[in-house]
Scaffold this motif. Structure first.
Motif, PDB file in Angstrom:
ATOM      1  N   LEU A  26      -2.654   5.757  10.022  1.00  0.00           N
ATOM      2  CA  LEU A  26      -2.620   4.668   8.768  1.00  0.00           C
ATOM      3  C   LEU A  26      -3.682   5.097   7.970  1.00  0.00           C
ATOM      4  O   LEU A  26      -3.772   4.938   6.884  1.00  0.00           O
ATOM      5  CB  LEU A  26      -2.168   3.348   9.402  1.00  0.00           C
ATOM      6  CG  LEU A  26      -0.857   3.304   9.700  1.00  0.00           C
ATOM      7  CD1 LEU A  26      -0.767   1.774  10.301  1.00  0.00           C
ATOM      8  CD2 LEU A  26       0.083   3.491   8.662  1.00  0.00           C
ATOM      9  N   LEU A  29      -3.727   7.852   5.752  1.00  0.00           N
ATOM     10  CA  LEU A  29      -2.706   7.817   4.889  1.00  0.00           C
ATOM     11  C   LEU A  29      -3.310   7.045   3.752  1.00  0.00           C
ATOM     12  O   LEU A  29      -3.123   7.062   2.767  1.00  0.00           O
ATOM     13  CB  LEU A  29      -1.464   7.440   5.305  1.00  0.00           C
ATOM     14  CG  LEU A  29      -0.690   8.464   6.207  1.00  0.00           C
ATOM     15  CD1 LEU A  29       0.573   7.777   6.789  1.00  0.00           C
ATOM     16  CD2 LEU A  29      -0.246   9.783   5.459  1.00  0.00           C
ATOM     17  N   GLU A  34      -1.017  11.197  -0.022  1.00  0.00           N
ATOM     18  CA  GLU A  34      -0.022  11.869   0.504  1.00  0.00           C
ATOM     19  C   GLU A  34      -0.649  12.875   1.394  1.00  0.00           C
ATOM     20  O   GLU A  34      -1.525  13.503   1.216  1.00  0.00           O
ATOM     21  CB  GLU A  34       0.868  12.842  -0.402  1.00  0.00           C
ATOM     22  CG  GLU A  34       1.771  11.797  -0.943  1.00  0.00           C
ATOM     23  CD  GLU A  34       2.792  12.555  -2.166  1.00  0.00           C
ATOM     24  OE1 GLU A  34       2.156  13.723  -2.549  1.00  0.00           O
ATOM     25  OE2 GLU A  34       3.788  12.039  -2.545  1.00  0.00           O
ATOM     26  N   LEU A  55       4.636   8.908  14.446  1.00  0.00           N
ATOM     27  CA  LEU A  55       5.300   8.585  13.243  1.00  0.00           C
ATOM     28  C   LEU A  55       6.716   7.938  13.060  1.00  0.00           C
ATOM     29  O   LEU A  55       6.888   7.125  12.420  1.00  0.00           O
ATOM     30  CB  LEU A  55       5.160   9.952  12.504  1.00  0.00           C
ATOM     31  CG  LEU A  55       4.028  10.705  11.982  1.00  0.00           C
ATOM     32  CD1 LEU A  55       4.006  12.391  11.813  1.00  0.00           C
ATOM     33  CD2 LEU A  55       3.264   9.941  10.634  1.00  0.00           C
ATOM     34  N   ARG A  59       7.541   4.889  11.067  1.00  0.00           N
ATOM     35  CA  ARG A  59       8.556   4.826  10.358  1.00  0.00           C
ATOM     36  C   ARG A  59       9.621   3.674  10.437  1.00  0.00           C
ATOM     37  O   ARG A  59      10.039   3.091   9.717  1.00  0.00           O
ATOM     38  CB  ARG A  59       9.608   6.074  10.406  1.00  0.00           C
ATOM     39  CG  ARG A  59       8.932   6.957   9.087  1.00  0.00           C
ATOM     40  CD  ARG A  59       9.860   8.468   9.060  1.00  0.00           C
ATOM     41  NE  ARG A  59      10.245   9.006  10.408  1.00  0.00           N
ATOM     42  CZ  ARG A  59       9.879   9.585  11.293  1.00  0.00           C
ATOM     43  NH1 ARG A  59       8.744  10.537  10.738  1.00  0.00           N
ATOM     44  NH2 ARG A  59      10.324  10.164  12.522  1.00  0.00           N
ATOM     45  N   VAL A  64       5.284   3.629   6.772  1.00  0.00           N
ATOM     46  CA  VAL A  64       5.094   4.946   6.321  1.00  0.00           C
ATOM     47  C   VAL A  64       6.434   5.422   6.005  1.00  0.00           C
ATOM     48  O   VAL A  64       7.592   5.056   6.372  1.00  0.00           O
ATOM     49  CB  VAL A  64       4.401   5.988   7.408  1.00  0.00           C
ATOM     50  CG1 VAL A  64       3.235   5.458   7.622  1.00  0.00           C
ATOM     51  CG2 VAL A  64       5.255   6.362   8.438  1.00  0.00           C
ATOM     52  N   ARG A  65       6.516   6.531   4.959  1.00  0.00           N
ATOM     53  CA  ARG A  65       7.593   7.221   4.514  1.00  0.00           C
ATOM     54  C   ARG A  65       7.270   8.508   4.468  1.00  0.00           C
ATOM     55  O   ARG A  65       6.180   9.049   4.617  1.00  0.00           O
ATOM     56  CB  ARG A  65       7.893   6.497   3.326  1.00  0.00           C
ATOM     57  CG  ARG A  65       7.081   6.887   1.942  1.00  0.00           C
ATOM     58  CD  ARG A  65       7.721   6.334   0.661  1.00  0.00           C
ATOM     59  NE  ARG A  65       8.018   5.388   0.596  1.00  0.00           N
ATOM     60  CZ  ARG A  65       7.429   4.249  -0.268  1.00  0.00           C
ATOM     61  NH1 ARG A  65       6.492   4.741  -0.966  1.00  0.00           N
ATOM     62  NH2 ARG A  65       7.857   3.010  -0.273  1.00  0.00           N
ATOM     63  N   SER A  66       8.399   9.321   4.590  1.00  0.00           N
ATOM     64  CA  SER A  66       8.164  10.888   4.596  1.00  0.00           C
ATOM     65  C   SER A  66       8.983  11.491   3.567  1.00  0.00           C
ATOM     66  O   SER A  66      10.059  10.981   3.145  1.00  0.00           O
ATOM     67  CB  SER A  66       8.514  11.325   5.990  1.00  0.00           C
ATOM     68  OG  SER A  66       9.739  11.170   6.334  1.00  0.00           O
ATOM     69  N   TYR A  75       3.620  12.702   4.358  1.00  0.00           N
ATOM     70  CA  TYR A  75       3.655  11.297   4.753  1.00  0.00           C
ATOM     71  C   TYR A  75       2.914  10.646   3.779  1.00  0.00           C
ATOM     72  O   TYR A  75       1.926  10.987   3.315  1.00  0.00           O
ATOM     73  CB  TYR A  75       3.285  11.046   6.153  1.00  0.00           C
ATOM     74  CG  TYR A  75       4.497  11.128   7.194  1.00  0.00           C
ATOM     75  CD1 TYR A  75       5.147  10.186   7.527  1.00  0.00           C
ATOM     76  CD2 TYR A  75       4.619  12.749   7.551  1.00  0.00           C
ATOM     77  CE1 TYR A  75       6.024  10.374   8.380  1.00  0.00           C
ATOM     78  CE2 TYR A  75       5.662  12.709   8.680  1.00  0.00           C
ATOM     79  CZ  TYR A  75       6.335  11.703   8.929  1.00  0.00           C
ATOM     80  OH  TYR A  75       7.349  12.143   9.842  1.00  0.00           O
ATOM     81  N   SER A  76       3.297   9.300   3.536  1.00  0.00           N
ATOM     82  CA  SER A  76       2.495   8.355   2.662  1.00  0.00           C
ATOM     83  C   SER A  76       2.833   6.941   3.204  1.00  0.00           C
ATOM     84  O   SER A  76       3.846   6.641   3.953  1.00  0.00           O
ATOM     85  CB  SER A  76       2.842   8.347   1.262  1.00  0.00           C
ATOM     86  OG  SER A  76       4.226   8.025   0.979  1.00  0.00           O
ATOM     87  N   LEU A  77       1.859   6.080   2.596  1.00  0.00           N
ATOM     88  CA  LEU A  77       1.768   4.687   3.244  1.00  0.00           C
ATOM     89  C   LEU A  77       3.527   4.122   2.433  1.00  0.00           C
ATOM     90  O   LEU A  77       3.560   4.501   1.279  1.00  0.00           O
ATOM     91  CB  LEU A  77       0.886   3.930   2.987  1.00  0.00           C
ATOM     92  CG  LEU A  77      -0.455   4.240   3.635  1.00  0.00           C
ATOM     93  CD1 LEU A  77      -1.471   3.290   2.788  1.00  0.00           C
ATOM     94  CD2 LEU A  77      -0.303   3.924   5.098  1.00  0.00           C
TER      95      LEU A  77
END
Length: 118
Positions: A26, A29, A34, A55, A59, A64-66, A75-77
């Motif tokens: 985290l 990120l 990204e 991860l 998720r 996070v999102r991918s 990946y990003s927050l």
């Protein structure tokens, strides 16, 4: 909608955060908008399967999102509030550490002064 009390949902969120590797992910990120999986692998030193597990937890808790881009997964927050949470936790820990150091210094000063007469 989840019918559990909010405090239970919060506790589960913190369970999702309760691993140093997930906090490190985290933080990475939060520092960059990204981050490709290859960078996360390099920065954490984990095997791909272990990183994937962490991860997956992040998720599942929607932290996070991918996004797949050709052969790369980035990946990003999931929310800027995650970075806010990390900043608040750091501030809280800094305050706790400062207070603990002050208390330790007071005890050391009292010990140096010698025994207390009763």
């Amino acid at each position: 909608m989840d019918s559990r009390p909010l405090y239970e949902i919060k506790a589960n969120l913190f369970k999702g955060l309760a691993h140093p590797v997930r906090i490190r992910i985290l933080e990475l990120l939060a520092a960059d908008a990204e981050v490709p999986v290859a960078t996360l692998l390099a920065e954490t030193g984990l095997e791909a399967s272990h990183l994937s597990q962490h991860l997956g937890v992040l998720r599942r808790y929607q932290l996070v999102r991918s996004e797949r881009r050709a052969s790369t997964v980035v990946y990003s927050l999931a929310s800027p509030h995650v970075a806010d949470l990390l900043r608040v936790a750091r501030a809280l820990l800094t305050e706790i550490l400062r207070t603990t150091q002050e208390q330790l210094a007071e005890h050391e000063a009292a010990d140096a002064a010698g025994p207390v007469a009763r």
